[in-house]
Design a protein around this motif. Structure first.
Motif, mmCIF file in Angstrom:
data_model
loop_
_atom_site.group_PDB
_atom_site.id
_atom_site.type_symbol
_atom_site.label_atom_id
_atom_site.label_comp_id
_atom_site.label_asym_id
_atom_site.label_seq_id
_atom_site.Cartn_x
_atom_site.Cartn_y
_atom_site.Cartn_z
ATOM 1 N N SER A 163 6.996 -3.059 -3.161
ATOM 2 C CA SER A 163 7.420 -3.912 -2.046
ATOM 3 C C SER A 163 6.173 -4.525 -1.405
ATOM 4 O O SER A 163 5.055 -4.033 -1.603
ATOM 5 C CB SER A 163 8.155 -3.073 -0.996
ATOM 6 O OG SER A 163 7.249 -2.154 -0.407
ATOM 7 N N VAL A 164 6.402 -5.586 -0.640
ATOM 8 C CA VAL A 164 5.291 -6.205 0.093
ATOM 9 C C VAL A 164 4.736 -5.222 1.129
ATOM 10 O O VAL A 164 3.535 -5.156 1.362
ATOM 11 C CB VAL A 164 5.758 -7.530 0.750
ATOM 12 C CG1 VAL A 164 4.869 -7.921 1.911
ATOM 13 C CG2 VAL A 164 5.763 -8.638 -0.291
ATOM 14 N N TYR A 165 5.646 -4.448 1.722
ATOM 15 C CA TYR A 165 5.196 -3.454 2.713
ATOM 16 C C TYR A 165 4.171 -2.502 2.087
ATOM 17 O O TYR A 165 3.110 -2.238 2.657
ATOM 18 C CB TYR A 165 6.396 -2.672 3.272
ATOM 19 C CG TYR A 165 6.016 -1.811 4.452
ATOM 20 C CD1 TYR A 165 6.045 -2.322 5.742
ATOM 21 C CD2 TYR A 165 5.596 -0.496 4.273
ATOM 22 C CE1 TYR A 165 5.659 -1.549 6.829
ATOM 23 C CE2 TYR A 165 5.204 0.286 5.347
ATOM 24 C CZ TYR A 165 5.251 -0.244 6.629
ATOM 25 O OH TYR A 165 4.857 0.523 7.692
ATOM 26 N N ASP A 166 4.490 -1.999 0.897
ATOM 27 C CA ASP A 166 3.564 -1.067 0.221
ATOM 28 C C ASP A 166 2.279 -1.783 -0.211
ATOM 29 O O ASP A 166 1.193 -1.217 -0.141
ATOM 30 C CB ASP A 166 4.241 -0.415 -0.990
ATOM 31 C CG ASP A 166 5.345 0.558 -0.571
ATOM 32 O OD1 ASP A 166 5.418 0.895 0.626
ATOM 33 O OD2 ASP A 166 6.132 0.964 -1.442
ATOM 34 N N LEU A 167 2.414 -3.032 -0.650
ATOM 35 C CA LEU A 167 1.238 -3.811 -1.063
ATOM 36 C C LEU A 167 0.254 -4.002 0.099
ATOM 37 O O LEU A 167 -0.966 -4.001 -0.086
ATOM 38 C CB LEU A 167 1.687 -5.176 -1.608
ATOM 39 C CG LEU A 167 0.604 -6.139 -2.092
ATOM 40 C CD1 LEU A 167 -0.156 -5.576 -3.286
ATOM 41 C CD2 LEU A 167 1.217 -7.489 -2.465
ATOM 42 N N GLU A 192 -0.627 -2.016 2.192
ATOM 43 C CA GLU A 192 -1.448 -0.815 2.431
ATOM 44 C C GLU A 192 -2.670 -0.732 1.516
ATOM 45 O O GLU A 192 -3.502 0.153 1.662
ATOM 46 C CB GLU A 192 -0.578 0.448 2.246
ATOM 47 C CG GLU A 192 0.500 0.571 3.317
ATOM 48 C CD GLU A 192 1.490 1.677 3.033
ATOM 49 O OE1 GLU A 192 2.145 2.131 3.981
ATOM 50 O OE2 GLU A 192 1.637 2.085 1.853
ATOM 51 N N VAL A 193 -2.757 -1.665 0.563
ATOM 52 C CA VAL A 193 -3.889 -1.643 -0.370
ATOM 53 C C VAL A 193 -5.130 -2.209 0.314
ATOM 54 O O VAL A 193 -5.101 -3.319 0.860
ATOM 55 C CB VAL A 193 -3.568 -2.453 -1.649
ATOM 56 C CG1 VAL A 193 -4.769 -2.499 -2.586
ATOM 57 C CG2 VAL A 193 -2.355 -1.874 -2.362
ATOM 58 N N GLU A 194 -6.204 -1.443 0.280
ATOM 59 C CA GLU A 194 -7.424 -1.870 0.950
ATOM 60 C C GLU A 194 -8.071 -3.048 0.241
ATOM 61 O O GLU A 194 -8.136 -3.087 -0.989
ATOM 62 C CB GLU A 194 -8.410 -0.696 0.992
ATOM 63 C CG GLU A 194 -9.289 -0.753 2.215
ATOM 64 C CD GLU A 194 -10.292 0.382 2.241
ATOM 65 O OE1 GLU A 194 -9.866 1.539 2.130
ATOM 66 O OE2 GLU A 194 -11.486 0.067 2.366
ATOM 67 N N GLY A 195 -8.509 -4.020 1.033
ATOM 68 C CA GLY A 195 -9.258 -5.142 0.471
ATOM 69 C C GLY A 195 -8.481 -6.433 0.359
ATOM 70 O O GLY A 195 -9.048 -7.475 0.060
ATOM 71 N N ILE A 196 -7.149 -6.387 0.579
ATOM 72 C CA ILE A 196 -6.358 -7.626 0.530
ATOM 73 C C ILE A 196 -6.475 -8.332 1.884
ATOM 74 O O ILE A 196 -6.297 -7.718 2.935
ATOM 75 C CB ILE A 196 -4.877 -7.335 0.179
ATOM 76 C CG1 ILE A 196 -4.775 -6.834 -1.271
ATOM 77 C CG2 ILE A 196 -4.013 -8.576 0.384
ATOM 78 C CD1 ILE A 196 -3.390 -6.403 -1.690
ATOM 79 N N ASN A 226 1.207 -4.107 8.663
ATOM 80 C CA ASN A 226 0.127 -3.112 8.697
ATOM 81 C C ASN A 226 -1.226 -3.782 8.947
ATOM 82 O O ASN A 226 -2.242 -3.410 8.350
ATOM 83 C CB ASN A 226 0.101 -2.302 7.391
ATOM 84 C CG ASN A 226 1.334 -1.420 7.259
ATOM 85 O OD1 ASN A 226 1.724 -0.739 8.203
ATOM 86 N ND2 ASN A 226 1.957 -1.446 6.100
ATOM 87 N N GLY A 227 -1.216 -4.805 9.794
ATOM 88 C CA GLY A 227 -2.454 -5.493 10.170
ATOM 89 C C GLY A 227 -2.876 -6.597 9.210
ATOM 90 O O GLY A 227 -3.837 -7.314 9.474
ATOM 91 N N ILE A 228 -2.170 -6.751 8.072
ATOM 92 C CA ILE A 228 -2.540 -7.775 7.089
ATOM 93 C C ILE A 228 -1.711 -9.044 7.337
ATOM 94 O O ILE A 228 -0.474 -8.992 7.331
ATOM 95 C CB ILE A 228 -2.291 -7.266 5.635
ATOM 96 C CG1 ILE A 228 -3.021 -5.945 5.381
ATOM 97 C CG2 ILE A 228 -2.691 -8.329 4.613
ATOM 98 C CD1 ILE A 228 -4.525 -5.985 5.558
ATOM 99 N N PRO A 229 -2.380 -10.199 7.530
ATOM 100 C CA PRO A 229 -1.647 -11.449 7.717
ATOM 101 C C PRO A 229 -0.730 -11.732 6.519
ATOM 102 O O PRO A 229 -1.156 -11.581 5.367
ATOM 103 C CB PRO A 229 -2.750 -12.506 7.801
ATOM 104 C CG PRO A 229 -3.992 -11.748 8.142
ATOM 105 C CD PRO A 229 -3.829 -10.376 7.582
#
Ligand SMILES: [Zn+2]
Length: 374
Positions: free
Chosen positions: A260-264, A266-270, A301-304
């Protein structure tokens, strides 16, 4: 006795002023800012103009010809822009079906969807699940007509063994684009923009005919965790993920976790996520508020992040303010938004922007052929 007594107040003021000026200069050299506008279309489903092929009448609430006008308008507002598509462009209406049945009429013809999209100078795109509906040969021939790169990192050739080390990607997993942007000091900065694509693994179940024994789709989050550090090693200053998957994993998908986009997010660096597939809007005012999902700024989660609806009814925008910290480009702040092509007044959908005549002209022949061959 202080030695300052020997310095005249005038000289002291000049010295202080020079110091202040020096510090301001030093700061602006260390910390130039870049305002970057990232734009998204998604789930166009071959709706290049607003036309209902089933009811045989023009429509004002969808169609890429109007989205194209929004793109041109948004480009005028900001000097630094990028444009991406998050998939499902080829299939969905009679226009797309006619392109398939006629297979572009001549061997060297370009798919009519790309005749339109090529006029907008896209930077990159990713495939959606519907791109596979007409088979792999048709998909290959269609994508050859795009004048921008297609990326997908989680579709692999099925080599019929469980060892992952020898797995080969079916598409180019990512690209690193070099782009020049104007910074806050009016100087040109070259940034390496990494772009990576993902597709919901449910596509392998929905289009079994084309996937079984040929292609496999791996977990989105695990794939991102593998490739993002590689892209960083190759010098990507920022990384944009194009994800053809919704905020939540598809219902019915065997492996929900990580898809899911939600889980994505959480990946560091995106740096930013542009997504599609579920035909929703993000940010949206009526969207449910969940932990980590901020509809005000448009972050997960803070990612635009942004999702631009469907059939070209909205243009997705992420405005990023980037600054350099320890030599690395970092997001200082961001604002995501979705711009509609119409407004609703008394239940009527009123267009707020005209169709781009260039787009209409580019697809008119195919549009008429579609109508004649329905
Ligand atoms: Zn889709």
């Amino acid at each position: 006795m202080s030695k300052f007594k020997k310095i005249s107040p005038f000289i002291l003021i000049v010295v202080i002023m020079l110091n202040v000026l020096n510090r301001t200069n030093a700061q602006s050299i260390i910390d130039p800012a870049i305002r970057l506008r990232i734009m998204e279309t998604t789930d166009l489903h071959a709706n290049m103009i607003g036309y209902d092929y089933e009811k045989d009448k023009p429509k004002t609430e969808y169609g890429f010809a109007r989205t194209a006008s929004l793109i041109k308008e948004a480009r005028k507002e900001e000097p630094n822009t990028l444009l991406f598509d998050a998939g499902d462009v080829l299939v969905g209406n009679a226009f797309g079906e006619y392109a398939y049945l006629s297979h572009f009429l001549n061997p060297h013809d370009i798919h009519p969807v790309f005749k339109a999209m090529n006029l907008l100078n896209y930077d990159a795109a990713t495939v959606g699940n519907h791109e596979f509906n007409y088979g792999l040969d048709f998909l290959r021939d269609s994508l050859q007509g795009a004048n921008f790169p297609y990326v997908n990192a989680n579709i692999y050739i099925d080599d019929h063994n469980d060892f992952e080390g020898d797995d080969i990607n079916y598409f180019n997993p990512y690209v690193i684009l070099e782009r020049q942007f104007m910074d806050s000091n009016g100087k040109k900065q070259t940034l390496k923009v990494g772009v990576i694509g993902f597709l919901t693994p449910i596509a392998a179940e929905w289009d079994k005919e084309y996937f079984q024994d040929k292609l496999i789709i791996k977990n989105i989050k695990k794939t991102a965790e593998h490739f993002v550090p590689i892209m960083k090693d190759k010098g990507a200053d920022i990384i944009i993920a194009l994800a053809h998957v919704g905020m939540e994993a598809d219902k019915g998908l065997k492996e929900q976790k990580g898809n899911s986009v939600y889980d994505l997010s959480e990946v560091e660096g995106i740096t930013a996520i542009l997504y599609g597939h579920s035909h929703s809007l993000f940010p949206s005012y009526d969207g449910q508020i969940e932990k980590g999902i901020d509809h005000k700024t448009g972050t997960i989660n803070g990612i635009p992040a942004v999702q631009a609806g469907y059939w070209g009814n909205h243009l997705g925008i992420i405005d990023l303010d980037l600054i350099q910290i320890d030599g690395k480009w970092t997001v200082k702040s961001s604002q995501s938004s979705v711009r509609p092509i119409f407004q609703t007044i008394d239940h009527n959908k009123i267009p707020i922007i005209n169709e781009d005549p260039e787009i209409v002209k580019a697809i008119m022949y195919s549009h008429i052929e579609t109508l004649m061959n329905k």
